[in-house]
Design a protein around this motif. Structure first.
Motif, PDB file in Angstrom:
ATOM      1  N   LEU A 291       0.763  -1.355   0.022  1.00 33.10           N
ATOM      2  CA  LEU A 291       0.013   0.034   0.007  1.00 33.10           C
ATOM      3  C   LEU A 291       0.872   1.371  -0.047  1.00 33.10           C
ATOM      4  CD1 LEU A 291      -2.687  -1.270   2.380  1.00 33.10           C
ATOM      5  CD2 LEU A 291      -3.019  -0.641  -0.023  1.00 33.10           C
ATOM      6  N   GLU A 293       3.860   1.455  -1.589  1.00 30.80           N
ATOM      7  CA  GLU A 293       4.325   1.393  -2.948  1.00 30.80           C
ATOM      8  C   GLU A 293       5.823   1.054  -2.659  1.00 30.80           C
ATOM      9  OE1 GLU A 293       2.873   4.616  -5.076  1.00 30.80           O
ATOM     10  OE2 GLU A 293       1.041   3.532  -5.473  1.00 30.80           O
ATOM     11  N   LEU A 317      -5.844  -6.679  -2.247  1.00 32.48           N
ATOM     12  CA  LEU A 317      -5.935  -5.067  -2.545  1.00 32.48           C
ATOM     13  C   LEU A 317      -7.404  -4.610  -3.101  1.00 32.48           C
ATOM     14  CD1 LEU A 317      -2.507  -4.250  -4.167  1.00 32.48           C
ATOM     15  CD2 LEU A 317      -3.126  -3.847  -1.530  1.00 32.48           C
ATOM     16  N   TYR A 318      -8.046  -5.609  -3.578  1.00 38.06           N
ATOM     17  CA  TYR A 318      -9.191  -5.080  -4.211  1.00 38.06           C
ATOM     18  C   TYR A 318     -10.267  -4.226  -3.572  1.00 38.06           C
ATOM     19  CZ  TYR A 318     -13.795  -5.414  -6.867  1.00 38.06           C
ATOM     20  OH  TYR A 318     -14.885  -5.025  -7.357  1.00 38.06           O
ATOM     21  N   PRO A 319     -10.588  -3.108  -3.807  1.00 39.63           N
ATOM     22  CA  PRO A 319     -10.693  -2.690  -5.299  1.00 39.63           C
ATOM     23  C   PRO A 319      -9.481  -1.823  -5.811  1.00 39.63           C
ATOM     24  CG  PRO A 319     -11.937  -1.389  -4.053  1.00 39.63           C
ATOM     25  CD  PRO A 319     -11.340  -2.473  -2.949  1.00 39.63           C
ATOM     26  N   LEU A 320      -8.364  -1.868  -4.986  1.00 39.83           N
ATOM     27  CA  LEU A 320      -7.244  -1.023  -5.209  1.00 39.83           C
ATOM     28  C   LEU A 320      -6.345  -1.920  -6.151  1.00 39.83           C
ATOM     29  CD1 LEU A 320      -6.145   0.416  -1.804  1.00 39.83           C
ATOM     30  CD2 LEU A 320      -7.549   1.445  -3.493  1.00 39.83           C
ATOM     31  N   GLN A 321      -5.721  -1.424  -7.019  1.00 33.92           N
ATOM     32  CA  GLN A 321      -4.959  -2.021  -8.132  1.00 33.92           C
ATOM     33  C   GLN A 321      -3.474  -1.703  -7.903  1.00 33.92           C
ATOM     34  OE1 GLN A 321      -6.764  -1.629 -11.839  1.00 33.92           O
ATOM     35  NE2 GLN A 321      -8.255  -3.011 -11.199  1.00 33.92           N
ATOM     36  N   TRP A 322      -2.392  -2.668  -8.106  1.00 34.68           N
ATOM     37  CA  TRP A 322      -0.921  -2.035  -8.102  1.00 34.68           C
ATOM     38  C   TRP A 322      -0.672  -1.627  -9.440  1.00 34.68           C
ATOM     39  CZ3 TRP A 322       2.887  -1.964  -4.840  1.00 34.68           C
ATOM     40  CH2 TRP A 322       4.310  -2.087  -5.352  1.00 34.68           C
ATOM     41  N   GLN A 323      -0.234  -0.433  -9.550  1.00 32.18           N
ATOM     42  CA  GLN A 323      -0.052   0.113 -10.781  1.00 32.18           C
ATOM     43  C   GLN A 323       1.393   0.023 -11.243  1.00 32.18           C
ATOM     44  OE1 GLN A 323      -2.504   1.188 -12.659  1.00 32.18           O
ATOM     45  NE2 GLN A 323      -4.020   1.056 -11.283  1.00 32.18           N
TER      46      GLN A 323
END
Length: 1177
Positions: A291, A293, A317-323
Motif C-alpha cells: 500500500l 508502494e 488489495l481489491y478494489p485497489l490495483q497495483w500500478q
C-alpha cells in the motif's frame, strides 16, 4: 450450414490465446548426443538455453481451409519472426514436425502471435532456471506466469514441465537404427497463455495433457498438443455472475468459476496460501509495504508458489490495483530487473537471495538510516509505532510525542502486533514443506464444492455459502474439421435453449447468462442476426453484462441481407440505433477522477465556480457566487491565482486541524454521536472561566483549561440574542461577544479580542440557520449555515486585512435573509408540516423533482437493516433518482441514473423491484437491494406515462403500463413478458387506473373506460361537459367508496367531480381560491390533496389544497413550496407486515427544495430547485 463469422468481426477470445511447446534447441541436443557417443559418456549433465519448438494459435479452422485441422497452427517456422533472435532457415519437411500425419510440401503460413506474448522472453520464463539435462527422470512440475505488454495489459500463463528420455530418433530422424542415450533425460514445457487468470483450471487441464504426452512417440507430441489447444480455444469464459462453466478434459471435470461482477477479479486460486506461508503479522507488514508502494521481492524455492502468493496479495488489495511493475517470476537472466529505480513487486528463486538482497539493501538501508536519524515519520516508522506494545511505547517515548485522538484510543485493540522486521525482501517456504490443514475442496476445477457437509467450529459464525449454478459445455469431437466444430456449436446452442426452457420464470439472473452465452455461440457460427436478438433480450434482462462494444462491432459487420432482415424487427432496430448513436455513454460525474490543479491565471466567476467545484470544497452554485463576491470585495471582479491558492490552503489546513482535535472522554459524553467540532477559538477569558470556545453543528461549549472540562454555553435553538460589545480593560477596550440564552439568567460573555467579529458573524449565522430549520422542519438549513460559517473562516484567514470581516459578511446568508425578509410559514402550514428534505443537496444546481414514490419496509430478519427500512424515491431531472431512508430521512442512495430522459412514473412491482417509466419509452427496473438498474423493458414505442399495480395486493403478479401513443401493456412481474396489450382509439394517454374490472384511461380529450379485452365500455368526453373545448384533462382520481370521479383540467382553478353511477350528469365543482394551475392530486383517507401553483402571502408559490371528500370543501391551504407542486405521494404502510387502514404521511415536492408534509409528498416546479415536504394528515 452456417458460414463462419465475418472475418472483419473481432470475436471475444476463448479460454486459450496461445499454446507453445518449449525445450532445448534441436541442434544443441544433437551436439550433446554426438559428444556423448564419441567419448563413450553414459551420463550427461548440461545446462542449455531453451527456445520455442512449436506454437499453436487459434483459430484452428478457417473458412478457406475448412477440411484441414491445422490451418492456423504450426511449428516455429510458421510464427511471425518479430520476437525471435534471428530468422531461422526454412525447416525441412521432416516427419517429427508434422502436426497431422504426413508433412505438407507447401510452406506453412505465419501465425499471428497475440500481443503481450514475447517469444524472446517466454522460453526464459518457462524455464526460469534453464534447461537442465538430467541423468534420471524428475517429477512433473507446474508454475504460473503473468505477462504484461507495454500498455499494461496482462495475460496469464500456466507452464507444465515434464522429462522425456533423449533418443537418436529425436535428434536425427534420418531413418537409421535408433540408438538410445542411456541416463539422459531432457525437460520440455507446455505453456498455455490465456487472457483470464484460471490458474487452477488450466493446471488441471495440463495435468491431463501430460498424461497423454509421456507415453506417445516424439512425432505424435505436436498432434496431441494441437488437439488440446484447439479444444481450449473453443471454450468461452463465463460471463460475470453466478453461472460457472463445466467441461470434461479426458477423465477430469474442469470448472471455470465466473467473477462476481464486471468490476471484480476472477479468483481461481487458493486465497489462504499467504496465511500458510507467513504469520498474520508478516501478512499485514507485506500489505503495508504494498500500500505504501515499496520495492518488494518475494523468494521461494518453489516457482509455482511465487505467482500464486503474489496474486493473492493483489486480490487482497481489491478494489485497489497495483500500478507498478509486477513480475512474479524472474528468470536467472532477469535478475538485473531488481535494480529498477521505481516501485515494483517481483519474485525470484531462493538461490538468488544473497545477491538480490545486496542490491536492495544498498538502496534501502541508506534511505532507511537517513530517515531514522532525521526522525522522519514515514510508513515504516508509523507501522513500527502502531505495532509496539504499550510498555515499549512508554519506554521508548520520543521527546515530542504526538498525542493520538480519542477516537483512535477508543478504537485501538487491546492486543498489539509484534515489532515487524524492516526488510522488504520476503522469503517464502517451500510449498511441499507446508503442512496443509484439512480444507474443503476448492470450487475451481476438479470437482464442485459440497457445502452441505461443511461445519464450522462452535466459536465461528457458520455461514453456508450459496452454491453457484453450473452449465456443462458439450463434448468436442475430433478430428477437428469444420463439420465437427459446427456440430459442437449447434449442440451448444441446443443445450442452452433447453436450459432456458426449464428455467424458473423469475430467475432472470441465470437467464441473462444463458442469453449471453448463446449470443456468443451464434457469433462464432456466423449467425449475426440471431446473436443480436439474444443480446437484445439480454439488454432487457441484465444490462450489467451487456457487451456494448461487441454488439457495435457486430452491427458494423452485418451484410446487406442481414440488414434487411434486421429492419423487420422494430425493437432490434431501436437497440441498434441506440448503440450506434451513443457508442460511449458519458461517464457519471461522481465516477470520473478529478484532476484538480491550482489556477495559473486570473479567473472570472465562471472559471472560479468550476475550479471550486472541482476542488470538492462546495458544489452549490449560489454559495460559490457569494464566495466570489466575498473574495473580490473592493476590487475588480476577478480572482488572481495567489488569492485562490491562499484560500485553498487555508481551507485544507483548517480541515487538517479538525482531524487533529482531541476531546477528553468527559467532553465526548456530553456530545451527540454525530456531532463534530467545526471551529475552535484560541484560549480566552469568559464569565465561565478560561478556555477555548468550541462550535459544533448543534451547540457552543467551553473547553476549560487546566483540568479539561466541559461547560455548555448554549444550543443554537435556545439562543435569544447575540451581540458584539466591548469591555474596559486598563486604558483600552477589549471586543466582547455576549450571548443571551433562554434557559439561563446569566448572559455568557467572552473576551474574544481579535476573533470577536468573526465569531459574532458565525454564531449569528448558525443561530439563523437553526431557527429556519426548526420553522421549516428542514435540517438542510443547518448544514448550509455550517458551510457558510466555514467559508467565512477561510475568507478571513485568506484576506487577513481590515476589510476581511466585511468580506466574510457576504457569506452570512441566512442571518441577512431572516432580518430583511422573515421566512415564516402560515400557521396552518406549520401545524401540518412534519419534515422537509432536499434531494438536490450536494449538487451544483437545484433539480426539479418529477415523480415521488414511497415504498414500505420489510419486517424480514433476512434483510439487511438498511434495506428493511421504508424508503422515499425521488426522480429528479434527466433520469436521476435519489433514495431516502424514510425512517431517519437520511440519504440511502445518492443519485443514480435510469437513462437520460425525464422520468414520468414509478411503481413498486414487488418488494425487490421498482419500475420506472421514462420519456425515452423505456421501463427501467431497479433492484431495491443493489440500488442499480440492470433490466429494461422496451416494448413501448413512445414515452411511458404511467405504471400501476392492482390495489390491495401484497405481491402483485401484473404491472400495467401505458404510453403517450395510447398503448396499454400488461406485464408479468416474474417473467417480464407482455401477457396482454391493446391500443386506444386515440393517443395522448397520460394516466390509467384500475376499478371494477375496468381500466380507466385519461387522455387529453376524454376519460375512457376500457374492458380488459381492449374494447371501449364508456367514455367521458371533454366537449360534452365544457363549452370551452380548448381545455383538456390533466389528472384524475377514483374514489370507489364514494363512487366518484375527481378530475382537474388545464387552465382551470376548479376540481370537477362526477358520479360513477352516471357520468352523463354534469359534474360538481370545487373552486380553489387563488389557484392558477393544477398539476396533480391524490386521495388520502377521506381527503383529496391537490398540488398546484397559486398565490401565497401575496406572491406566486406552490400550494396544496386539502379537500374533504364528503363535504367537498377545502379544509386547508398549505403553502410551503416556493414553486409549483408537481407530484404527490402517500405513505400508507410503514412496513409490509403491518397494514394500516389509513395513510400516515404524505409527501410533496417542488422545484426549489424538498419539503416534508405529513401524510403527503409533493413536488414543485422546475426553476426554483426541488424540495420534498412531509405533512400530517
Amino acid at each position: 450450414m452456417a458460414e463462419a463469422a465475418s472475418p472483419h468481426l473481432s470475436l471475444p477470445s476463448g479460454l486459450l490465446e496461445l499454446c507453445a511447446l518449449l525445450g532445448a534447441p534441436r541442434d544443441s541436443l544433437r551436439s550433446l548426443e554426438q559428444v556423448a557417443y564419441k567419448k563413450g559418456v553414459k551420463h550427461l549433465s548440461a545446462l542449455l538455453d531453451p527456445e520455442v519448438l512449436s506454437i499453436f494459435v487459434p483459430p484452428f479452422i478457417s473458412k478457406e481451409d475448412s477440411q484441414t485441422a491445422g490451418a492456423n497452427c504450426g511449428t516455429l517456422g510458421k510464427t511471425r519472426m518479430r520476437s525471435l533472435r534471428k530468422k531461422r532457415e526454412k525447416p525441412r519437411p521432416e516427419q517429427w514436425k508434422g502436426l497431422l500425419g504426413p508433412p505438407r510440401a507447401s510452406e506453412p503460413e505465419d501465425v499471428a502471435v497475440p500481443g503481450g506474448v514475447d517469444l524472446l522472453t517466454l522460453p526464459q520464463l518457462c524455464f526460469p532456471g534453464g534447461v537442465c539435462v538430467a541423468t534420471e527422470p524428475k517429477e512433473d512440475c507446474v508454475h504460473f506466469l503473468v505477462l504484461t505488454d507495454v500498455c499494461g495489459n496482462r495475460t496469464y500463463g500456466v507452464v507444465a514441465q515434464y522429462y522425456r528420455p533423449l533418443h537418436d530418433d529425436y535428434c536425427f530422424y534420418n531413418g537409421k537404427t535408433h540408438r538410445e542415450c542411456p541416463g539422459c533425460f531432457v525437460p520440455f514445457a507446455v505453456c498455455v497463455v490465456s487472457r483470464f487468470p484460471y490458474y487452477n483450471s488450466l493446471k488441471d487441464c495440463l495435468s491431463c495433457l501430460l498424461a497423454h504426452l509421456k507415453p506417445c512417440k516424439d512425432f505424435e507430441v505436436d498432434s496431441h498438443i494441437k488437439d488440446f489447444a484447439a479444444k481450449l480455444s473453443l471454450i468461452p469464459s463465463p460471463p460475470p455472475g453466478p453461472l460457472h462453466l463445466v467441461f470434461n478434459m479426458k477423465s477430469l471435470q474442469i470448472v471455470l468459476p465466473a467473477r462476481a461482477d464486471l468490476e471484480s477479479p476472477i479468483l481461481d486460486l487458493d486465497l489462504h496460501l499467504p496465511l500458510l506461508c507467513f504469520r498474520p503479522e508478516k501478512v499485514l507488514q507485506i500489505l503495508t509495504c504494498i500500500l505504501t508502494e515499496q520495492r518488494i521481492v518475494f523468494f521461494s524455492s518453489d516457482w509455482a508458489l511465487l505467482t500464486l502468493v503474489t496474486e493473492c496479495f493483489m486480490a487482497y488489495l481489491y478494489p485497489l490495483q497495483w500500478q507498478h511493475p509486477f513480475v512474479p517470476i524472474l528468470s536467472d537472466q532477469m535478475l538485473d530487473f531488481v535494480m529498477a529505480p521505481t516501485s515494483f513487486l517481483m519474485g525470484c528463486h531462493l538461490d538468488h537471495f544473497e545477491e538480490v538482497s545486496k542490491v536492495l539493501d544498498t538502496y534501502m538501508f541508506h534511505s532507511f538510516l537517513k530517515a531514522r536519524l532525521n526522525r522522519r515519520m514515514d510508513a515504516f516508522a508509523q507501522m513500527d509505532l502502531d505495532t509496539q506494545s504499550e510498555e515499549d511505547r512508554i519506554n521508548g517515548m520520543l521527546l515530542s510525542p504526538r498525542r493520538p485522538t480519542v477516537e483512535k484510543i477508543a478504537s485501538r485493540k487491546s492486543s498489539h502486533l509484534c515489532v515487524t522486521h524492516r526488510r522488504m525482501v520476503v522469503s517464502m517456504p517451500n510449498l511441499q514443506d507446508i503442512a496443509m490443514p484439512e480444507l474443503a475442496p476448492r470450487n475451481s476445477s476438479l470437482r464442485l464444492t459440497d457445502t452441505a457437509g461443511c461445519r464450522g467450529s462452535s466459536g465461528v459464525l457458520n455461514v453456508t455459502p450459496k452454491s453457484p449454478y453450473t452449465f456443462k459445455i458439450p463434448e468436442i469431437h475430433f478430428p477437428l474439421e469444420s463439420q465437427c466444430v459446427q456440430a459442437y456449436y449447434t449442440r451448444f446452442v441446443s443445450m442452452l435453449s433447453e436450459a432456458m426452457c426449464i428455467l424458473a420464470p423469475d430467475n432472470s439472473l441465470l437467464l441473462a447468462r444463458y442469453l449471453y452465452l448463446r449470443g456468443l455461440v451464434y457469433l462464432m457460427q456466423g449467425q449475426l442476426l440471431n446473436a443480436l436478438l439474444d443480446f437484445q433480450n439480454l439488454y432487457k434482462t441484465d444490462i450489467r453484462i451487456f457487451p456494448t462494444d461487441l454488439v457495435k462491432r457486430t452491427v458494423e459487420s452485418m451484410s446487406a441481407p442481414e440488414w434487411e432482415r434486421a429492419e423487420q424487427a422494430p425493437e432490434l432496430m431501436r437497440l441498434i440505433s441506440e448503440i450506434l448513436d451513443k457508442p460511449h455513454e458519458a461517464s457519471k460525474l461522481d465516477d470520473h477522477v478529478k484532476n484538480f490543479k491550482l489556477p495559473k491565471k486570473h479567473m472570472q466567476l465562471g472559471d472560479f465556480m468550476k475550479r471550486v467545484q472541482e476542488s470538492g470544497i462546495v458544489k452549490d452554485a449560489s454559495t460559490i457566487h457569494r464566495l466570489f463576491e466575498a473574495l473580490t470585495v473592493g476590487q475588480e471582479k476577478q480572482i488572481d491565482p495567489e488569492t485562490f491558492k491562499d484560500f485553498y490552503n487555508c481551507w485544507k489546513e483548517t480541515e487538517a486541524e479538525a482531524q487533529e482535535v482531541s476531546l477528553p472522554w468527559l467532553v465526548m459524553e456530553h456530545l451527540d454521536k454525530n456531532e463534530c467540532v467545526c471551529k475552535l477559538s484560541s484560549s480566552v477569558k469568559t464569565n465561565l472561566g478560561v478556555g477555548k470556545i468550541a462550535m459544533t453543528q448543534k451547540r457552543l461549549f467551553l473547553l476549560t483549561e487546566g483540568r479539561p472540562g466541559y461547560l455548555e454555553i448554549s444550543t443554537f435553538r435556545n439562543i435569544e440574542e447575540v451581540k458584539r460589545t466591548s469591555t474596559a480593560f486598563v486604558l483600552r477596550r477589549i471586543p466582547t461577544l455576549k450571548i443571551r440564552v433562554a434557559s439561563k439568567k446569566e448572559v455568557f460573555e467572552a473576551n474574544l479580542k481579535t476573533e470577536c467579529d468573526l465569531w459574532h458573524l458565525m454564531v449569528k449565522e448558525m443561530w439563523a440557520g437553526k431557527k429556519l430549520a426548526d420553522d421549516h422542519k428542514d435540517p438542510h438549513y443547518v448544514q448550509q449555515a455550517l458551510t457558510n460559517v466555514l467559508l467565512m473562516d477561510a475568507v478571513v484567514g485568506t484576506l487577513q486585512s481590515p476589510g476581511a470581516i466585511y468580506a466574510a459578511s457576504k457569506l452570512s446568508y441566512f442571518d441577512k435573509t431572516s432580518n430583511e425578509m422573515p421566512m415564516t410559514l402560515p400557521e396552518t402550514t406549520l401545524e401540518t408540516l412534519k419534515h422537509k428534505i432536499n434531494p438536490s443537496a450536494g449538487e451544483a444546481f437545484p433539480q426539479a423533482v418529477d415523480v415521488l414514490l414511497y415504498t414500505p419496509g420489510h419486517l424480514d430478519p433476512a434483510e439487511k437493516v438498511e434495506d428493511a427500512h421504508p424508503k422515499l424515491w425521488c426522480a429528479l431531472s434527466e433520469g436521476n433518482v435519489t433514495v431516502f431512508d424514510a425512517s431517519s430521512w437520511t440519504i440511502h442512495q445518492r443519485s443514480f441514473k435510469v437513462g437520460t430522459a425525464k422520468v414520468n412514473c414509478m411503481v413498486m412491482a414487488d418488494q425487490n423491484q421498482v419500475w420506472v417509466g421514462s420519456e425515452d419509452s423505456v421501463i427501467y427496473i431497479i433492484n431495491v437491494h443493489s440500488m442499480s438498474c440492470n433490466k429494461q423493458l422496451t416494448a413501448h414505442c413512445s414515452s411511458v406515462t404511467d405504471l400501476i399495480v392492482q390495489d390491495g395486493q401484497e405481491a402483485p403478479s401484473d404491472v400495467y403500463s401505458c404510453s403517450m401513443d395510447g398503448t396499454v401493456l400488461v406485464w408479468n412481474v416474474s417473467t417480464l413478458q407482455v401477457t396482454s396489450r391493446f391500443q386506444l382509439p386515440r393517443g395522448g394517454l397520460t394516466s390509467i387506473r384500475l376499478h371494477g374490472g375496468r381500466l380507466w384511461c385519461c387522455t387529453g380529450n376524454s376519460i375512457m373506460v376500457m374492458k380488459m379485452n381492449g374494447s371501449l365500455h364508456q367514455e367521458l368526453k371533454i366537449e360534452e361537459n365544457f363549452k370551452d373545448t380548448s381545455t383538456s384533462f390533466l389528472a384524475f382520481q377514483l374514489l370507489p367508496e364514494e363512487e366518484q370521479l375527481w378530475a382537474a383540467c388545464a387552465g382551470r382553478s376548479e376540481v370537477y367531480i362526477w358520479s360513477l353511477k352516471d357520468l352523463a350528469q354534469p359534474p360538481q365543482r370545487v373552486p380553489l381560491k387563488d389557484c392558477s394551475e393544477i398539476n396533480c392530486m391524490i386521495r388520502v383517507k377521506k381527503q383529496v390533496w391537490v398540488g398546484s401553483r397559486g398565490l401565497g402571502q401575496g406572491t406566486p408559490k406552490g400550494k396544496i389544497y386539502v379537500i374533504d371528500a364528503e363535504r367537498k370543501t377545502v379544509e386547508k391551504e398549505l403553502v410551503a413550496h416556493m414553486d409549483t407542486v408537481r407530484t404527490l405521494c402517500s405513505a400508507e404502510d410503514r412496513y409490509m407486515q403491518h397494514f394500516y387502514n389509513h395513510p400516515r404521511d404524505l409527501f410533496s415536492t417542488k422545484d426549489s427544495r424538498p419539503e416534508k408534509v405529513p401524510s403527503k409528498i409533493s413536488c414543485p416546479g422546475k426553476h426554483m430547485g426541488s424540495k420534498v415536504k412531509q405533512h400530517h394528515v
